[in-house]
Design a protein around this motif. Structure first.
Motif, PDB file in Angstrom:
ATOM      1  N   ALA A  85       7.218  -0.539  -9.972  1.00  0.00           N
ATOM      2  CA  ALA A  85       5.788  -0.741 -10.221  1.00  0.00           C
ATOM      3  C   ALA A  85       5.550  -1.915 -11.161  1.00  0.00           C
ATOM      4  CB  ALA A  85       5.172   0.533 -10.789  1.00  0.00           C
ATOM      5  N   ARG A  86       6.394  -2.075 -12.160  1.00  0.00           N
ATOM      6  CA  ARG A  86       6.219  -3.174 -13.103  1.00  0.00           C
ATOM      7  C   ARG A  86       6.495  -4.523 -12.442  1.00  0.00           C
ATOM      8  NH1 ARG A  86       9.140  -0.305 -18.371  1.00  0.00           N
ATOM      9  NH2 ARG A  86       7.320   0.980 -18.984  1.00  0.00           N
ATOM     10  N   ILE A 132      -1.350   4.353  -8.637  1.00  0.00           N
ATOM     11  CA  ILE A 132      -1.574   3.152  -9.443  1.00  0.00           C
ATOM     12  C   ILE A 132      -3.063   3.044  -9.722  1.00  0.00           C
ATOM     13  CG2 ILE A 132      -1.368   0.637  -9.530  1.00  0.00           C
ATOM     14  CD1 ILE A 132       1.291   1.909  -9.645  1.00  0.00           C
ATOM     15  N   ASP A 133      -3.408   2.654 -10.943  1.00  0.00           N
ATOM     16  CA  ASP A 133      -4.839   2.548 -11.268  1.00  0.00           C
ATOM     17  C   ASP A 133      -5.467   1.387 -10.521  1.00  0.00           C
ATOM     18  OD1 ASP A 133      -3.366   0.685 -12.845  1.00  0.00           O
ATOM     19  OD2 ASP A 133      -5.126   0.419 -14.123  1.00  0.00           O
ATOM     20  N   TRP A 134      -6.707   1.601 -10.043  1.00  0.00           N
ATOM     21  CA  TRP A 134      -7.459   0.581  -9.307  1.00  0.00           C
ATOM     22  C   TRP A 134      -8.192  -0.311 -10.306  1.00  0.00           C
ATOM     23  CZ3 TRP A 134      -7.130  -0.413  -4.259  1.00  0.00           C
ATOM     24  CH2 TRP A 134      -8.063  -1.302  -3.690  1.00  0.00           C
ATOM     25  N   PRO A 135      -8.301  -1.628 -10.024  1.00  0.00           N
ATOM     26  CA  PRO A 135      -9.000  -2.527 -10.955  1.00  0.00           C
ATOM     27  C   PRO A 135     -10.396  -2.023 -11.300  1.00  0.00           C
ATOM     28  CG  PRO A 135      -7.874  -3.783  -9.254  1.00  0.00           C
ATOM     29  CD  PRO A 135      -7.741  -2.338  -8.871  1.00  0.00           C
ATOM     30  N   LYS A 136     -10.679  -1.935 -12.586  1.00  0.00           N
ATOM     31  CA  LYS A 136     -11.954  -1.368 -13.027  1.00  0.00           C
ATOM     32  C   LYS A 136     -13.145  -2.264 -12.725  1.00  0.00           C
ATOM     33  CE  LYS A 136      -9.980   1.443 -16.780  1.00  0.00           C
ATOM     34  NZ  LYS A 136      -8.592   1.234 -16.355  1.00  0.00           N
ATOM     35  N   ASP A 137     -12.927  -3.541 -12.537  1.00  0.00           N
ATOM     36  CA  ASP A 137     -14.037  -4.451 -12.284  1.00  0.00           C
ATOM     37  C   ASP A 137     -14.397  -4.560 -10.802  1.00  0.00           C
ATOM     38  OD1 ASP A 137     -11.691  -5.648 -11.559  1.00  0.00           O
ATOM     39  OD2 ASP A 137     -12.113  -7.581 -12.486  1.00  0.00           O
ATOM     40  N   ASP A 138     -13.718  -3.792  -9.954  1.00  0.00           N
ATOM     41  CA  ASP A 138     -14.031  -3.818  -8.520  1.00  0.00           C
ATOM     42  C   ASP A 138     -15.196  -2.866  -8.243  1.00  0.00           C
ATOM     43  OD1 ASP A 138     -14.077  -4.036  -5.806  1.00  0.00           O
ATOM     44  OD2 ASP A 138     -12.223  -2.958  -5.446  1.00  0.00           O
ATOM     45  N   MET A 162       6.023  -5.144  -9.215  1.00  0.00           N
ATOM     46  CA  MET A 162       5.007  -5.403  -8.198  1.00  0.00           C
ATOM     47  C   MET A 162       3.640  -5.705  -8.788  1.00  0.00           C
ATOM     48  SD  MET A 162       6.026  -5.428  -5.023  1.00  0.00           S
ATOM     49  CE  MET A 162       4.489  -5.118  -4.175  1.00  0.00           C
ATOM     50  N   PHE A 163       3.245  -4.949  -9.817  1.00  0.00           N
ATOM     51  CA  PHE A 163       1.865  -5.012 -10.287  1.00  0.00           C
ATOM     52  C   PHE A 163       1.702  -5.556 -11.699  1.00  0.00           C
ATOM     53  CE2 PHE A 163       2.236  -1.396  -7.315  1.00  0.00           C
ATOM     54  CZ  PHE A 163       1.436  -1.885  -6.299  1.00  0.00           C
ATOM     55  N   GLY A 164       2.803  -5.739 -12.413  1.00  0.00           N
ATOM     56  CA  GLY A 164       2.707  -6.244 -13.771  1.00  0.00           C
ATOM     57  C   GLY A 164       2.748  -5.121 -14.798  1.00  0.00           C
ATOM     58  N   PRO A 165       3.136  -5.442 -16.040  1.00  0.00           N
ATOM     59  CA  PRO A 165       3.296  -4.403 -17.068  1.00  0.00           C
ATOM     60  C   PRO A 165       1.984  -3.775 -17.524  1.00  0.00           C
ATOM     61  CG  PRO A 165       3.583  -6.601 -17.997  1.00  0.00           C
ATOM     62  CD  PRO A 165       3.500  -6.777 -16.522  1.00  0.00           C
ATOM     63  N   GLU A 166       0.842  -4.413 -17.203  1.00  0.00           N
ATOM     64  CA  GLU A 166      -0.424  -3.872 -17.692  1.00  0.00           C
ATOM     65  C   GLU A 166      -0.986  -2.770 -16.795  1.00  0.00           C
ATOM     66  OE1 GLU A 166      -1.336  -6.919 -14.683  1.00  0.00           O
ATOM     67  OE2 GLU A 166       0.030  -6.767 -16.403  1.00  0.00           O
ATOM     68  N   ARG A 167      -0.457  -2.643 -15.563  1.00  0.00           N
ATOM     69  CA  ARG A 167      -0.976  -1.618 -14.657  1.00  0.00           C
ATOM     70  C   ARG A 167      -0.379  -0.257 -15.005  1.00  0.00           C
ATOM     71  NH1 ARG A 167      -3.453  -4.265 -10.395  1.00  0.00           N
ATOM     72  NH2 ARG A 167      -4.323  -2.250  -9.819  1.00  0.00           N
ATOM     73  N   GLN A 168      -1.188   0.783 -14.818  1.00  0.00           N
ATOM     74  CA  GLN A 168      -0.758   2.135 -15.171  1.00  0.00           C
ATOM     75  C   GLN A 168      -0.197   2.865 -13.955  1.00  0.00           C
ATOM     76  OE1 GLN A 168      -3.482   4.388 -17.758  1.00  0.00           O
ATOM     77  NE2 GLN A 168      -4.789   2.580 -17.803  1.00  0.00           N
ATOM     78  N   VAL A 169       0.853   3.626 -14.176  1.00  0.00           N
ATOM     79  CA  VAL A 169       1.502   4.435 -13.150  1.00  0.00           C
ATOM     80  C   VAL A 169       1.303   5.908 -13.485  1.00  0.00           C
ATOM     81  CG1 VAL A 169       3.671   4.969 -11.984  1.00  0.00           C
ATOM     82  CG2 VAL A 169       3.230   2.637 -12.800  1.00  0.00           C
ATOM     83  N   ARG A 170       0.874   6.673 -12.499  1.00  0.00           N
ATOM     84  CA  ARG A 170       0.682   8.106 -12.710  1.00  0.00           C
ATOM     85  C   ARG A 170       1.576   8.884 -11.749  1.00  0.00           C
ATOM     86  NH1 ARG A 170      -5.129  11.035 -11.882  1.00  0.00           N
ATOM     87  NH2 ARG A 170      -4.646  10.573  -9.692  1.00  0.00           N
TER      88      ARG A 170
END
Length: 343
Positions: free
Chosen positions: A237-238, A265-271, A240-248
């Protein structure tokens, strides 16, 4: 009129007609008239037989002079006419050779292929071997060997497309590849991913399609634990999506793994489409996983008392949706160039 006079008259008439020729076809016709097999110049040369013996030499010299003069004048007129025609062609339809050439459109990989290769590259860097298996499977490998006998209610979760041959189906997931790999490995340690297309008979929506790519993962060996699975998922996950994305990671149920988990994976909040696509949760599932069920290990030829393993299955197209905030999975197979050209 003497024969010498006839030569002079022939020369004068030929030169006048030649000067009156307006184009190349007219010049060609003139040449045929005077220099063809039955041309006037050939007849004049043959006329030497009518000339008195003492005048033959003079007549022959004059006839040859007229022949050369007419041929030279014709050649010059033909060359001039060809040059004029070339000049007219260049000026009538000018070609600007300094203009840049037309750009040829280049094809590109489909976005589903791009993300599939990206996922494959990440796991290859982690030491996973890439294996492709068949898309048409037997009911035994697609269900029964994965701990789903004919009466098992979990089959409803993987409603599939059946062929006209009994017991042959389009695979609903890449998990049957686990059995192929285990039987080929014949008891040796395994660390593979199995990318490929899957098919399910379900309603098409913004989140679901009847065909989709999936990447299956399988690791088998001595002392493989849930901690190894979590570490692998987190590292992937890190990348693919970068260290700032959250994994649940949350508990779940799959017949072929025990215990089982699902990964979000958390969806972008600004979408602005975040709530609609994630059903208001803010999370999108990308993977199901768990420890390989003992019955599946036995079906693959392994002793569950001696080895353990974990498996996972993920949807790479959903990962591309996460990376670019794509809110409709149906876009991947609609072949709309306005969408495809963005990748």
């Amino acid at each position: 009129m003497t024969t010498m006079d006839e030569l002079k008259t022939l020369e004068a008439a030929a030169l006048a007609e030649l000067a009156a020729c307006a184009d190349e076809p007219a010049l060609r016709a003139w040449y045929t008239k005077y220099f063809g097999d039955k041309g006037l110049m050939k007849a004049a040369l043959a006329g030497i037989g009518r000339v008195a013996k003492e005048l033959k030499a003079a007549y022959g010299q004059e006839a040859n002079r007229v022949k050369v003069a007419l041929q030279t004048t014709y050649d010059a007129a033909l060359a001039k006419e060809k040059a004029a025609a070339l000049e007219a062609a260049l000026t009538t339809n000018p070609l600007d050779v300094t203009l840049p050439g037309r750009t040829r459109l280049r094809g590109r990989l489909h976005p589903a292929t791009q993300i599939l290769r990206q996922v494959t590259r990440v796991f290859a860097d982690m030491g996973f071997e890439v294996v492709r298996t068949r898309e048409v499977e037997t009911d035994e490998l697609n269900f029964e060997c994965l701990n789903m006998p004919a009466h098992h209610p979990a089959r409803d979760m993987w409603d599939t497309f059946f062929t006209d041959r009994p017991g042959v189906v389009l695979r609903t997931h890449t998990s049957p590849g686990q059995i192929h790999v285990m039987r080929a490995a014949a008891g040796k340690p395994v660390r593979v991913i199995l990318p490929g297309m899957c098919y399910r008979n379900e309603a098409i929506s913004t989140r679901s399609e009847i065909q989709f790519h999936q990447v299956e993962g399988l690791v088998i060996g001595d002392g493989v634990t849930m901690a190894d699975l979590k570490g692998t998922i987190t590292a992937f996950a890190r990348r693919m999506f970068g260290p700032e994305r959250q994994v649940r990671i949350r508990s779940s149920y799959f017949p072929f793994t025990e215990p089982s988990i699902e990964v979000d994976i958390d969806w972008p909040k600004d979408d602005p489409n975040r709530d609609r696509l994630t059903k208001g949760t803010g999370w999108l599932e990308i993977m199901g996983a768990g420890m390989v069920h003992p019955n599946v290990l036995r079906a693959g030829g392994y002793d569950p008392d001696k080895v353990t393993g974990f498996a996972f299955g993920m949807g790479p197209q959903r990962m591309l949706m996460l990376q670019h905030a794509i809110d409709d999975i149906r876009l991947f197979w609609q072949n709309d160039l306005r969408f495809l050209r963005q990748f």
